[in-house]
Design a protein around this motif. Sequence first.
Motif, mmCIF file in Angstrom:
data_model
loop_
_atom_site.group_PDB
_atom_site.id
_atom_site.type_symbol
_atom_site.label_atom_id
_atom_site.label_comp_id
_atom_site.label_asym_id
_atom_site.label_seq_id
_atom_site.Cartn_x
_atom_site.Cartn_y
_atom_site.Cartn_z
ATOM 1 N N SER A 60 11.713 4.130 -1.316
ATOM 2 C CA SER A 60 11.720 2.676 -1.230
ATOM 3 C C SER A 60 10.326 2.201 -0.841
ATOM 4 C CB SER A 60 12.754 2.203 -0.210
ATOM 5 O OG SER A 60 12.400 2.656 1.086
ATOM 6 N N SER A 61 10.074 0.923 -1.025
ATOM 7 C CA SER A 61 8.732 0.392 -0.767
ATOM 8 C C SER A 61 8.320 0.530 0.698
ATOM 9 C CB SER A 61 8.643 -1.068 -1.201
ATOM 10 O OG SER A 61 9.587 -1.836 -0.489
ATOM 11 N N ASP A 62 9.267 0.536 1.635
ATOM 12 C CA ASP A 62 8.891 0.695 3.044
ATOM 13 C C ASP A 62 8.571 2.157 3.375
ATOM 14 O OD1 ASP A 62 11.649 1.225 2.718
ATOM 15 O OD2 ASP A 62 12.016 0.955 4.860
ATOM 16 N N GLN A 63 9.039 3.108 2.563
ATOM 17 C CA GLN A 63 8.705 4.516 2.758
ATOM 18 C C GLN A 63 7.389 4.870 2.079
ATOM 19 O OE1 GLN A 63 12.466 6.029 1.068
ATOM 20 N NE2 GLN A 63 12.503 7.390 2.846
ATOM 21 N N PHE A 64 7.115 4.190 1.006
ATOM 22 C CA PHE A 64 5.955 4.536 0.184
ATOM 23 C C PHE A 64 5.025 3.333 0.129
ATOM 24 C CE2 PHE A 64 4.209 5.058 -4.250
ATOM 25 C CZ PHE A 64 3.309 6.038 -3.897
ATOM 26 N N TRP A 65 3.978 3.390 0.872
ATOM 27 C CA TRP A 65 3.080 2.251 1.017
ATOM 28 C C TRP A 65 1.702 2.522 0.433
ATOM 29 C CZ3 TRP A 65 -0.223 4.914 4.036
ATOM 30 C CH2 TRP A 65 0.324 5.884 4.873
ATOM 31 N N VAL A 66 1.639 3.376 -0.549
ATOM 32 C CA VAL A 66 0.371 3.763 -1.154
ATOM 33 C C VAL A 66 0.392 3.394 -2.634
ATOM 34 C CG1 VAL A 66 -1.153 5.702 -1.643
ATOM 35 C CG2 VAL A 66 0.240 5.703 0.424
ATOM 36 N N LYS A 67 -0.704 2.797 -3.097
ATOM 37 C CA LYS A 67 -0.832 2.538 -4.521
ATOM 38 C C LYS A 67 -1.384 3.796 -5.170
ATOM 39 C CE LYS A 67 -1.554 -2.375 -4.177
ATOM 40 N NZ LYS A 67 -2.458 -3.496 -4.357
ATOM 41 N N ALA A 68 -0.803 4.201 -6.279
ATOM 42 C CA ALA A 68 -1.246 5.432 -6.939
ATOM 43 C C ALA A 68 -1.115 5.282 -8.440
ATOM 44 C CB ALA A 68 -0.402 6.605 -6.453
ATOM 45 N N GLU A 69 -1.756 6.221 -9.146
ATOM 46 C CA GLU A 69 -1.635 6.221 -10.603
ATOM 47 C C GLU A 69 -0.185 6.508 -10.968
ATOM 48 O OE1 GLU A 69 -2.470 10.717 -12.118
ATOM 49 O OE2 GLU A 69 -4.191 9.412 -11.931
ATOM 50 N N ASN A 70 0.185 6.099 -12.149
ATOM 51 C CA ASN A 70 1.544 6.321 -12.587
ATOM 52 C C ASN A 70 1.512 7.093 -13.888
ATOM 53 O OD1 ASN A 70 4.287 6.181 -12.632
ATOM 54 N ND2 ASN A 70 4.399 4.020 -13.145
ATOM 55 N N PRO A 71 2.144 8.203 -14.041
ATOM 56 C CA PRO A 71 2.915 8.936 -13.027
ATOM 57 C C PRO A 71 1.993 9.765 -12.128
ATOM 58 C CG PRO A 71 2.996 10.142 -15.071
ATOM 59 C CD PRO A 71 2.198 8.876 -15.357
ATOM 60 N N ILE A 72 2.492 10.110 -10.981
ATOM 61 C CA ILE A 72 1.728 10.910 -10.030
ATOM 62 C C ILE A 72 1.924 12.376 -10.394
ATOM 63 C CG2 ILE A 72 1.495 11.563 -7.605
ATOM 64 C CD1 ILE A 72 2.657 8.753 -6.952
ATOM 65 N N THR A 73 0.823 13.057 -10.686
ATOM 66 C CA THR A 73 0.897 14.482 -11.007
ATOM 67 C C THR A 73 0.761 15.305 -9.747
ATOM 68 O OG1 THR A 73 -1.471 14.723 -11.335
ATOM 69 C CG2 THR A 73 -0.163 14.073 -13.277
ATOM 70 N N TYR A 74 1.096 16.564 -9.824
ATOM 71 C CA TYR A 74 0.987 17.487 -8.695
ATOM 72 C C TYR A 74 -0.460 17.612 -8.228
ATOM 73 C CZ TYR A 74 1.348 21.909 -6.120
ATOM 74 O OH TYR A 74 1.274 22.896 -5.173
ATOM 75 N N ARG A 75 -1.381 17.800 -9.152
ATOM 76 C CA ARG A 75 -2.807 17.932 -8.788
ATOM 77 C C ARG A 75 -3.335 16.643 -8.170
ATOM 78 N NH1 ARG A 75 -6.187 22.421 -9.480
ATOM 79 N NH2 ARG A 75 -4.871 24.081 -10.238
ATOM 80 N N TYR A 76 -2.953 15.501 -8.730
ATOM 81 C CA TYR A 76 -3.378 14.219 -8.164
ATOM 82 C C TYR A 76 -2.830 14.072 -6.750
ATOM 83 C CZ TYR A 76 -4.204 9.247 -7.562
ATOM 84 O OH TYR A 76 -4.620 8.027 -7.067
ATOM 85 N N PHE A 77 -1.579 14.445 -6.566
ATOM 86 C CA PHE A 77 -0.935 14.385 -5.254
ATOM 87 C C PHE A 77 -1.722 15.208 -4.229
ATOM 88 C CE2 PHE A 77 2.085 16.865 -2.562
ATOM 89 C CZ PHE A 77 2.428 15.854 -1.666
ATOM 90 N N LEU A 78 -2.154 16.418 -4.620
ATOM 91 C CA LEU A 78 -2.885 17.287 -3.698
ATOM 92 C C LEU A 78 -4.310 16.816 -3.429
ATOM 93 C CD1 LEU A 78 -1.685 20.838 -4.794
ATOM 94 C CD2 LEU A 78 -0.993 19.516 -2.777
#
Length: 165
Positions: A22-40
Amino acid sequence: MEAKKIEKQLDIEISAFFRSLSSDQFWVKAENPITYRYFLEDKMLMIGAIRAGITMPIFDLISAYAPISERDWTDLLNISAKSLQRYKEASDYRFKPIHSEKIIEIAEVTKEGLDVFGDMDKFKLWLHTPNYALAGHKPIDLLKDSYGKELVISELVRINHGILV
């Protein structure tokens, strides 16, 4: 399962994980979709994942990807094998933040190790071999805490840049 196939599955699971928050759990703007390498590579995404709790499907893929045995996982997470098995049986289980952080740390080390060695077997051998630059300790033994993990990552970066002790 081969590494590239696991990475593709991790891309799918990580992207689904962040879409499910939910938006209150996830407060970060990121590329869509988030890849594993991008996440790391994005510390804010990692913080969001730690706070939300890594899901069992993500853990299963990371544990299949990383050169870490189940016994090592229980040691690194400081949980019993029986507890880990019980968590695996609960399909909707989310790890506590302290465990989620350790899982992500191991994922970071694995990514760095693969970038350096280019081969999981070579990286696994390095992890389990006493290292002069790490005061004679095996890198795997230093992964129990965040300071040790930083030493291991630093040594991998030095190796990658050709700086050997």
